[in-house]
Design a protein around this motif. Structure first.
Motif: not given
Lengths: 473, 315
Positions: A28-50
């Protein structure tokens, strides 16, 4: 456009924006560990909030997403730190990893500007995290992409990719020859020989995800398994592949594509055997009438055979199959109709006649096939949804069994056990022949000889591994 | 003149309304409709389908759909494309400049060639030149456009390698590249037109040449060049102007084949693509747009008449 996970060319889900994931014991529960240092094409950081913002966007009725599948199962979403997302689902749902894990993530900072603004700006200039970034769209013509030097997987080799639509087959071949187009997908099968002669290109073949079949409406004689098996024996699929399709297809035994992890290699197609077919029909109680027509009681065996109009290949296949069935004494009425008619409220499945209809279904990446077979997928009215069209008047004799199996398949989160369920479904489908499984056509690609790393996948977009492409000098 | 113009413009309104009703009815008559494709497309539930129908307005009765669409038109809103989910007006507006560039180039070439060859043919009737041009005119009229376009591609793009086979580039790619890309589609589009128009010029020149006022002009010693330009040409052009003006609107939407063969991102190709994807709002937008063009150019043709022939009065 990337998701947390992506499919490689073997239909395996591998990490993309997530480095790893875990499924809890209870499924029932899925935990995703996101990659660090990923940036959107406009330079902003990719995070869990996305990821959270993407879920909210998809579930927003104002956005009108085409599919909320998977996302609607989420009851709770937490981000203990900026690179971890924990999702809780209301029930065990195995396709979750495909729909949510593989779903495209959109940037929060653009979603926050509101749905209308998002549609406008994102539609005109999408921003992602992939190896190539959007530069501009040339209306009705092409999209220019440029390499994203900060790509998390390393800087891509090719500087630019221009993606264009060529509306005409002849023009495409001319442009491949002059080098104005170097790589192409969806080359039509009748151009195969011509494409092979292109001097600087090579032809790459891949199995596709679409399966051609003959729907048999579950009505009258066609409700008898022996009759359906007889028609399968009397349908020369392999001969059609060899002669009409020039080998550009693989025979089909059920609804999972050969080469995928869910394909059951133990199920073999029935050979073309008219004697066997005649014998089965005899067992089913058919006799020949005075004019040679097969009949049971006093009712002749008459069947309508529908195909979409305007496709030369379909109509050749129709002639071959109809001729073969006629040899058994079946009266076959061949019809060609517009695709909207076939699927519309006056379609073949809503008349009380015995019909066969040939078209193709296109599989998603998940093996879940309830759409084609489950009783919940029988359209309630001629304009209703659902893919289990042959059972519109009568449910299948094996309906309870396939309902149970397809439901289990969706609940089972253990990959090996899940595979076994779909193996069983394929065996059942082959035995019962609810539809005649014909073949999976190949997808034809043309690529430059000096391009290395080109590895198209039926389970992913063309550019899925474009960061690995390079041109040799 | 002004009252005439106003009357014509007012008269066009019921005509356009009629055209829109017929077009709309034809779209509705196609069995199945756009939602039939959604219903059998992938994993869609009845609720989702109902939501889509509601979003697209397909749940309303046909006459309500039509009136809504018409109300949108009155506000300059052609609706949203089923495929691109962008305003139809925006999609069509993007294509108009591309078609205009192609059409202008083709019309210019056609006008120059048709006038020159038509006049020369008339002046040298039954000469070797006349027969030669007549032969090519019939050749041009009989040639299927898609085949001729393909032949040009094979010759100029593959064999000779002089010109690009298809696509459009902007002026930012340099004028030479721009002109080269324009060349083959222009020739293809102009071919049939030059052929047809030169026949018109030839025959109406021949007719004018036999008129009394030409003989009179010759008799009183007017220079031959002046007879050709003032006496003959101006009169011979009256029917020709009508033909050209009435042909123009068909160019804008009628270049379907040429635009498809040469991947030209104009309105003809948009029509072809929308037809394939059953994008009814875009198709309706294009149909209405071309109906307006046809009506508009008809009025222009009538006005030009009066300008070229002072005997015609607008009451």
């Amino acid at each position: 456009m990337e998701g947390m996970l992506e499919f490689n060319s073997n239909q395996e889900q591998v990490p993309a924006l997530a480095e790893s994931y875990e499924v809890s014991e209870d499924g029932l529960t899925y935990t995703f560990k996101l990659r660090k240092g990923v940036k959107w094409h406009d330079g902003k950081d990719f995070t869990a909030a996305d990821v959270v913002a993407t879920k909210n966007l998809i579930m927003d009725p104002k956005f009108g997403a085409f599919g909320q599948l998977g996302w609607e199962k989420i009851t709770k979403m937490e981000t203990p730190d900026p690179h971890t997302v924990v999702m809780t689902t209301k029930e065990r749902y195995a396709p979750f990893l495909n729909y949510v894990g593989g779903g495209t993530i959109s940037p929060k900072h653009l979603i926050d500007k509101g749905v209308d603004s998002f549609k406008q700006t994102f539609g005109n200039k999408p921003i992602g995290t992939g190896p190539y970034k959007f530069v501009r769209r040339q209306a009705g013509q092409a999209v220019d992409l440029e390499k994203y030097t900060e790509y998390w997987g390393g800087e891509p080799n090719l500087d630019k990719i221009t993606y264009k639509t060529v509306p005409n087959d002849n023009t495409l071949l001319v442009q491949l020859r002059t080098g104005e187009v170097q790589l192409s997908t969806d080359v039509s099968a009748i151009r195969f020989q011509e494409a092979k002669k292109l001097p600087n290109s090579e032809v790459v073949l891949r199995n596709s995800q679409s399966w051609y079949h003959l729907d048999l409406k579950n009505i009258d004689f066609l409700t008898d398994k022996l009759v359906r098996q007889a028609l399968d024996y009397a349908t020369p699929s392999q001969q059609i592949i060899d002669r009409l399709l020039k080998g550009l297809a693989v025979p089909s035994v059920a609804d999972q594509a050969p080469g995928t992890i869910y394909f059951n290699p133990n199920v073999k197609p029935r050979p073309y055997d008219l004697n066997k077919a005649a014998q089965l029909l005899k067992e089913a109680g058919f006799t020949k009438g005075g004019d040679g027509t097969l009949q049971k009681g006093s009712k002749p065996f008459e069947i309508e055979y529908w195909i979409p109009s305007g496709d030369q290949q379909s109509s050749q296949v129709q002639q071959v199959v109809a001729a073969s069935w006629r040899k058994l004494g079946i009266k076959v009425d061949t019809r060609q109709e517009a695709i909207n008619t076939i699927w519309g409220p006056n379609g073949y499945q809503f008349t009380k006649k015995m019909t066969a209809a040939r078209y193709s279904w296109f599989n998603g990446n998940d093996p879940d096939d309830a759409f084609y077979w489950a009783s919940s997928q029988i359209p309630k009215t001629p304009t209703g949804t659902g893919g289990n069209l042959p059972a519109y008047f009568n449910k299948y004799s094996f309906q309870a069994e396939i309902d149970k199996l397809t439901a289990q398949g969706v609940k089972e989160v253990d990959p090996e056990k899940r595979k076994q369920i779909y193996f069983k479904i394929q065996e059942l489908l082959h035995e019962e022949v609810p539809v005649i499984f014909m073949y999976w056509p190949k997808s034809i690609y043309v690529a430059p000889k000096k391009l290395s790393g080109f590895n198209p996948s039926a389970y992913n977009g063309l550019l899925w591994n474009a960061d690995e492409w390079s041109l040799q000098q | 003149m002004r009252t005439y113009l106003i009357r014509r413009l007012l008269g066009a309104i019921p005509l356009l309304l009629g055209i829109s009703v017929v077009s709309f009815a034809f779209m509705q008559a196609v069995p199945g409709g756009p939602d039939a494709l959604f219903a059998r497309n992938g994993r869609m539930s009845d609720e989702q389908l109902a939501a889509i129908r509601q979003n697209l307005g397909l749940d309303q009765p046909v006459h309500v759909q039509y009136l809504k669409w018409l109300g949108g038109i009155a506000r300059g809103d052609l609706g949203l494309s089923y495929v691109e989910f962008r305003p139809v007006r925006e999609i069509i507006a993007e294509r108009i400049p591309n078609t205009i560039q192609l059409v202008l180039a083709a019309i210019l070439i056609s006008l120059v060639l048709a006038l020159l060859s038509g006049i020369l043919q008339a002046l040298r009737q039954y000469s070797a030149f006349d027969h030669l041009v007549s032969f090519f005119s019939f050749f041009g009229l009989a040639m299927p456009v898609f085949w001729f376009g393909l032949m040009l591609q094979l010759l100029f793009a593959i064999k000779l390698g002089w010109l690009p086979s298809a696509d459009k580039v902007g002026l930012d790619a340099g004028f030479a590249s721009y002109a080269k890309h324009l060349m083959l589609p222009t020739i293809t589009l102009a071919l049939g037109t030059v052929a047809g128009w030169s026949r018109y010029v030839r025959s109406s020149m021949l007719e004018v040449m036999r008129q009394d006022y030409v003989r009179t002009a010759r008799a009183k010693g007017v220079r031959e060049s002046s007879i050709i330009s003032t006496h003959m040409l101006k009169n011979a052009l009256i029917p020709f102007v009508t033909v050209v003006t009435l042909d123009l609107p068909f160019y804008f939407t009628g270049a379907v084949v040429t635009e498809t063969v040469f991947s030209w991102p104009g309105m003809g190709r948009l029509f072809f693509d929308s037809l394939n994807s059953r994008d009814y709002p875009v198709l309706m937008g294009l149909l209405v747009f071309s109906a307006i063009l046809i009506v508009f150019f008809n009025i222009i043709a009538d006005l030009l008449y009066g300008y070229l022939d002072p005997r015609i009065k607008y009451g």
